[in-house]
Scaffold this motif. Structure first.
Motif, PDB file in Angstrom:
ATOM      1  N   GLU A  74       0.833  -1.205   0.000  1.00 31.03           N
ATOM      2  CA  GLU A  74       0.000   0.000   0.000  1.00 31.03           C
ATOM      3  C   GLU A  74       0.873   1.262   0.000  1.00 31.03           C
ATOM      4  N   VAL A  75       1.875   1.277   0.862  1.00 29.34           N
ATOM      5  CA  VAL A  75       2.786   2.425   0.918  1.00 29.34           C
ATOM      6  C   VAL A  75       3.543   2.560  -0.406  1.00 29.34           C
ATOM      7  N   LEU A  77       2.624   1.535  -3.464  1.00 25.87           N
ATOM      8  CA  LEU A  77       1.752   2.001  -4.545  1.00 25.87           C
ATOM      9  C   LEU A  77       1.438   3.489  -4.417  1.00 25.87           C
ATOM     10  N   THR A  78       1.347   3.977  -3.205  1.00 27.64           N
ATOM     11  CA  THR A  78       1.067   5.389  -2.967  1.00 27.64           C
ATOM     12  C   THR A  78       2.294   6.272  -3.172  1.00 27.64           C
ATOM     13  N   SER A  79       3.448   5.818  -2.712  1.00 28.74           N
ATOM     14  CA  SER A  79       4.630   6.679  -2.662  1.00 28.74           C
ATOM     15  C   SER A  79       5.691   6.405  -3.723  1.00 28.74           C
ATOM     16  N   HIS A  86       4.602  -0.367 -10.971  1.00 30.10           N
ATOM     17  CA  HIS A  86       3.727  -1.051 -10.013  1.00 30.10           C
ATOM     18  C   HIS A  86       4.357  -2.264  -9.364  1.00 30.10           C
ATOM     19  N   HIS A 127      11.703  10.574   1.727  1.00 21.12           N
ATOM     20  CA  HIS A 127      10.411  10.062   2.185  1.00 21.12           C
ATOM     21  C   HIS A 127      10.388   9.992   3.711  1.00 21.12           C
ATOM     22  N   GLU A 134       6.256   2.316   8.764  1.00 21.98           N
ATOM     23  CA  GLU A 134       5.814   2.237   7.369  1.00 21.98           C
ATOM     24  C   GLU A 134       6.999   2.035   6.423  1.00 21.98           C
ATOM     25  N   SER A 178      -3.938  -6.275  -5.162  1.00 25.20           N
ATOM     26  CA  SER A 178      -3.064  -6.009  -4.020  1.00 25.20           C
ATOM     27  C   SER A 178      -2.580  -7.311  -3.388  1.00 25.20           C
TER      28      SER A 178
END
Length: 192
Positions: A74-75, A77-79, A86, A127, A134, A178
Motif C-alpha cells: 500500500e505504501v 503504490l502510494t509513494s 507497479h 520520504h 511504514e 493487491s
C-alpha cells in the motif's frame, strides 16, 4: 570519558521519554550527512519492536513476514510506483525488482533505508514523511518483489534464502491486484 557519559545520559533520557536511540548512524546516500534518525522522524511508528531493532542493528525484521506485505505494498503504490512501476519494473526511476542497484549500498537494509528516507539524485526526494514502521514495511515489500537470483539477495538470511521464491505478480495478487495476507494474520515480529 566525557563521551561515554553523554551516551549514557542520552540512553537514560531515551528510556525516560520512551524514544528509541539509534545505535546506527544513518547517512544521506548522496551527501553523507547524518540523517539524524530517529530525532527527525515522524513520532508515530517509532515504538514497534521492528523499528527499535532496526535502529540498533540496521536489519529489517519485516523482510519476508507475509502479514506485513499488504501494508508495505500500500505504501509502495502510494509513494513509489509512479516512478518505479507497479511491481518495481522501473519507469522514470530505476527498477527495484532486479539485482542491479543504482546505489550498491541498497543491497543492505540500512542502505535502502538511507536512500528512501534521505532521498537520492534526480527527482527522488526524501520520504521522511512516512513513519519508520511504514518505511520498514515498504522496504519489506521492495525486497519481496525481487525477481533476481536468490544468491544475490544479500538482505535475506541463509534460512530465508532456502525458502525464497522470486516474485511473480500473478501468483501474489488478489482480485483487486493487491497483496494478500492470510486471514487473521497480524504484522508482528519480535526483536528477540
Amino acid at each position: 570519558m566525557k563521551s561515554k557519559a553523554l551516551v549514557v545520559m542520552a540512553a537514560v533520557a531515551a528510556m525516560i521519554t520512551g524514544t528509541a536511540v539509534a545505535a546506527e548512524t544513518f547517512r544521506n546516500t548522496i551527501t553523507g550527512d547524518d540523517l539524524k534518525v530517529p530525532e527527525s522522524s515522524n513520532p508515530e511508528g517509532r515504538d514497534t519492536a521492528a523499528v527499535k531493532h532496526f535502529l540498533e542493528s540496521g536489519v529489517n525484521l519485516y523482510t519476508e513476514v507475509k502479514a506485513c506485505l499488504p501494508k508495505g505494498e500500500e505504501v509502495y503504490l502510494t509513494s513509489c510506483s509512479g516512478c518505479h512501476g507497479h511491481v518495481g519494473e522501473g519507469k522514470v526511476g530505476p527498477g527495484l525488482a532486479d539485482n542491479y542497484w543504482t546505489y550498491p549500498k541498497n543491497k543492505t537494509d540500512k542502505g535502502l533505508f538511507e536512500t528512501i528516507y534521505g532521498g537520492a539524485q534526480g527527482m527522488m526526494g526524501p520520504h521522511s514523511d512516512l513513519t519508520l514502521d511504514e518505511l520498514l514495511k515498504l522496504m519489506a515489500w521492495i525486497r519481496h518483489i525481487y525477481s533476481g537470483d536468490v544468491a544475490d539477495a544479500d538482505w535475506l538470511t541463509e534460512e530465508q534464502k532456502k525458502t525464497f521464491k522470486p516474485y511473480k505478480p500473478e501468483e501474489h495478487a488478489s482480485a483487486d491486484g493487491s497483496a494478500k495476507a492470510a486471514d487473521g494474520d497480524e504484522c508482528k515480529v519480535s526483536a528477540n
